[in-house]
Design an enzyme around this catalytic site. Structure first.
Site, PDB file in Angstrom:
ATOM      1  N   ASN A  38     -10.952  -2.331  -5.551  1.00  0.00           N
ATOM      2  CA  ASN A  38     -10.142  -1.438  -6.393  1.00  0.00           C
ATOM      3  C   ASN A  38     -10.752  -1.209  -7.786  1.00  0.00           C
ATOM      4  O   ASN A  38     -10.376  -0.272  -8.484  1.00  0.00           O
ATOM      5  CB  ASN A  38      -8.699  -1.944  -6.543  1.00  0.00           C
ATOM      6  CG  ASN A  38      -7.849  -1.800  -5.293  1.00  0.00           C
ATOM      7  OD1 ASN A  38      -6.943  -2.596  -5.043  1.00  0.00           O
ATOM      8  ND2 ASN A  38      -8.128  -0.786  -4.476  1.00  0.00           N
ATOM      9  N   ASP A  68       0.820  -1.214   0.000  1.00  0.00           N
ATOM     10  CA  ASP A  68       0.000   0.000   0.000  1.00  0.00           C
ATOM     11  C   ASP A  68       0.857   1.269   0.000  1.00  0.00           C
ATOM     12  O   ASP A  68       1.969   1.276   0.526  1.00  0.00           O
ATOM     13  CB  ASP A  68      -0.913  -0.020   1.237  1.00  0.00           C
ATOM     14  CG  ASP A  68      -2.065   0.973   1.112  1.00  0.00           C
ATOM     15  OD1 ASP A  68      -2.374   1.371  -0.034  1.00  0.00           O
ATOM     16  OD2 ASP A  68      -2.642   1.340   2.146  1.00  0.00           O
TER      17      ASP A  68
HETATM   18  C1  IPE Z   1      -5.567  -2.595  -0.321  1.00  0.00           C
HETATM   19  O1  IPE Z   1      -5.170  -1.288  -0.525  1.00  0.00           O
HETATM   20  C2  IPE Z   1      -5.528  -3.342  -1.604  1.00  0.00           C
HETATM   21  C3  IPE Z   1      -4.197  -3.536  -2.180  1.00  0.00           C
HETATM   22  C4  IPE Z   1      -3.063  -3.253  -1.600  1.00  0.00           C
HETATM   23  C5  IPE Z   1      -4.183  -4.120  -3.477  1.00  0.00           C
HETATM   24  P1  IPE Z   1      -6.228  -0.105  -0.683  1.00  0.00           P
HETATM   25  O2  IPE Z   1      -5.438   1.132  -0.811  1.00  0.00           O
HETATM   26  O3  IPE Z   1      -7.174  -0.412  -1.773  1.00  0.00           O
HETATM   27  O4  IPE Z   1      -6.989  -0.186   0.705  1.00  0.00           O
HETATM   28  P2  IPE Z   1      -7.913   0.890   1.420  1.00  0.00           P
HETATM   29  O5  IPE Z   1      -8.985   1.262   0.454  1.00  0.00           O
HETATM   30  O6  IPE Z   1      -7.060   2.060   1.777  1.00  0.00           O
HETATM   31  O7  IPE Z   1      -8.411   0.182   2.641  1.00  0.00           O
HETATM   32  C1  IPE Z   2      -1.418   0.240  -3.451  1.00  0.00           C
HETATM   33  O1  IPE Z   2      -1.225   1.610  -3.447  1.00  0.00           O
HETATM   34  C2  IPE Z   2      -1.674  -0.310  -4.836  1.00  0.00           C
HETATM   35  C3  IPE Z   2      -3.055  -0.717  -5.093  1.00  0.00           C
HETATM   36  C4  IPE Z   2      -4.036  -0.713  -4.243  1.00  0.00           C
HETATM   37  C5  IPE Z   2      -3.346  -1.185  -6.425  1.00  0.00           C
HETATM   38  P1  IPE Z   2      -2.445   2.639  -3.510  1.00  0.00           P
HETATM   39  O2  IPE Z   2      -2.782   2.866  -4.928  1.00  0.00           O
HETATM   40  O3  IPE Z   2      -3.538   2.176  -2.644  1.00  0.00           O
HETATM   41  O4  IPE Z   2      -1.774   3.947  -2.910  1.00  0.00           O
HETATM   42  P2  IPE Z   2      -2.395   4.901  -1.818  1.00  0.00           P
HETATM   43  O5  IPE Z   2      -2.773   4.043  -0.656  1.00  0.00           O
HETATM   44  O6  IPE Z   2      -3.568   5.585  -2.433  1.00  0.00           O
HETATM   45  O7  IPE Z   2      -1.283   5.838  -1.478  1.00  0.00           O
HETATM   46 MG    MG Z   3      -4.016   2.429  -0.691  1.00  0.00          MG
END
Ligand code: IPE
Ligand code: IPE
Ligand code: MG
Length: 254
Positions: A78, A30
C-alpha cells in the site's frame, strides 16, 4: 405472529454456539475506495467511514467473546499508492487511535501491532507505542493491527533470524520445525486465525498471514468495508461454526 416477529428481530449473536467459538478472527478490510466512488466521493471518504466499521468489528468481537482480532489495515504494498492517500491514511490512524483509546479501555482491549512500523511517520509510531503501553494490562480481547505488513517479509525475517542463530552456533539446523518457525514470526504470541474474513468481493489473500492461515476457514463477503456491521461478524461466525474442520482427517474420525 409473535414468534415470527421474534425470528425477524433475532440477532445472529443468538445463533452463535459459545462452545465452538473461534479464538482468533482476522479480517482483510477491503473496499473503502470503491464504496466512496460509488457515492461520488473521494477515496479518503471511504477510509474515514471505514473507521466506524473497525469499531463494529471490535465491539462485535467483545460481545461475542472473541479473544483475538487481527485487522489488515495497511499492507507493505500500500506504500505504492498515491502520496496523498497514504498521508491521509496515516493521519487517520493517529486520529483514530486518539479517539478509540476510550473504546479500548471500556472494552478491555489490548492493542498489538505487526508489520514494519519503522516505516510509519514518527507521530504514528509514537501514538501506537503509547496506546500499546496504555492498554497492555487489558485482557478481554487482543486487537492486532497489521501495518506496513507483508507476510512474505515476515517469513523471510523469520528465516533470516533462524539462519543467524545457526551461524552463531546457538541452534542446530535440524532443530528447526513448524513450532520454532512460528515462534520467529511477528505473530509469535497469537494463535493461528480460525476464521479469515475479506470484504469487497475480492477472492484473494493479498500477502496476509500466509503461514498462519494454513487451516483457517475463509469467508468472503460482497459488502464493502464501510458497510460492515456487528451482524456481519456474527453471521460469519455462525457460518464458520457450520463448517467441518477436518485437518486432513475423515469426517468419521472427528
Ligand atoms: C489489502 O487490500 C490490504 C488491506 C486491506 C490493508 P488491497 O486493496 O491493498 O489489496 P489488493 O491490492 O486489491 O490485492
Ligand atoms: C481497504 O480499502 C483499505 C486499505 C487497503 C488501506 P481500499 O482502499 O483497498 O479500497 P478499494 O479496494 O480500492 O475499494
Ligand atoms: Mg482494496
Amino acid at each position: 405472529m409473535l414468534i415470527l416477529l421474534k425470528i425477524a428481530t433475532m440477532s445472529f449473536l443468538d445463533q452463535i454456539d459459545n462452545i465452538k467459538l473461534p479464538q482468533h478472527i482476522a479480517i482483510i478490510m477491503d473496499g473503502n475506495g470503491r464504496w466512496a466512488k460509488q457515492k461520488g466521493k473521494l477515496r479518503v471518504f471511504g477510509h474515514q467511514n471505514g473507521v466506524k466499521a473497525v469499531r463494529e468489528a471490535l465491539e462485535g468481537c467483545v460481545k461475542a467473546n472473541i479473544k483475538f482480532l487481527t485487522l489488515y489495515a495497511f499492507s507493505a504494498e500500500n506504500w505504492n499508492r498515491p502520496k496523498l492517500e497514504v498521508m491521509a491514511l496515516m493521519e487517520l490512524l493517529v486520529t483514530s487511535l486518539k479517539k478509540e483509546i476510550k473504546t479500548f479501555q471500556e472494552n478491555g482491549v489490548r492493542l498489538n501491532v505487526i508489520g514494519d512500523i519503522t516505516k510509519l511517520p514518527s507521530n504514528a509510531q509514537r501514538k501506537l507505542q503509547e496506546t500499546i503501553e496504555a492498554t497492555k494490562e487489558n485482557t478481554h480481547c487482543t486487537l492486532t493491527l497489521a501495518l506496513s505488513y507483508s507476510s512474505r517479509q515476515e517469513i523471510v525475517d523469520a528465516a533470516r533470524n533462524l539462519a543467524q542463530q545457526v551461524k552463531d552456533g546457538k541452534l542446530n539446523a535440524d532443530e528447526i520445525n513448524d513450532e520454532l518457525f512460528a515462534a520467529n514470526l511477528y505473530t509469535q504470541n497469537l494463535p493461528d486465525p480460525d476464521l479469515l474474513i475479506r470484504t469487497s468481493g475480492e477472492l484473494r489473500i493479498s500477502n496476509f498471514l500466509l503461514w498462519q492461515i494454513a487451516y483457517s476457514e475463509l469467508c468472503f463477503l460482497d459488502k464493502m468495508w464501510p458497510e460492515f456491521t456487528k451482524e456481519d461478524l456474527f453471521k460469519s461466525i455462525v457460518e464458520y461454526q457450520q463448517r467441518e474442520r477436518r485437518f486432513g482427517k475423515t469426517s468419521e474420525q472427528l
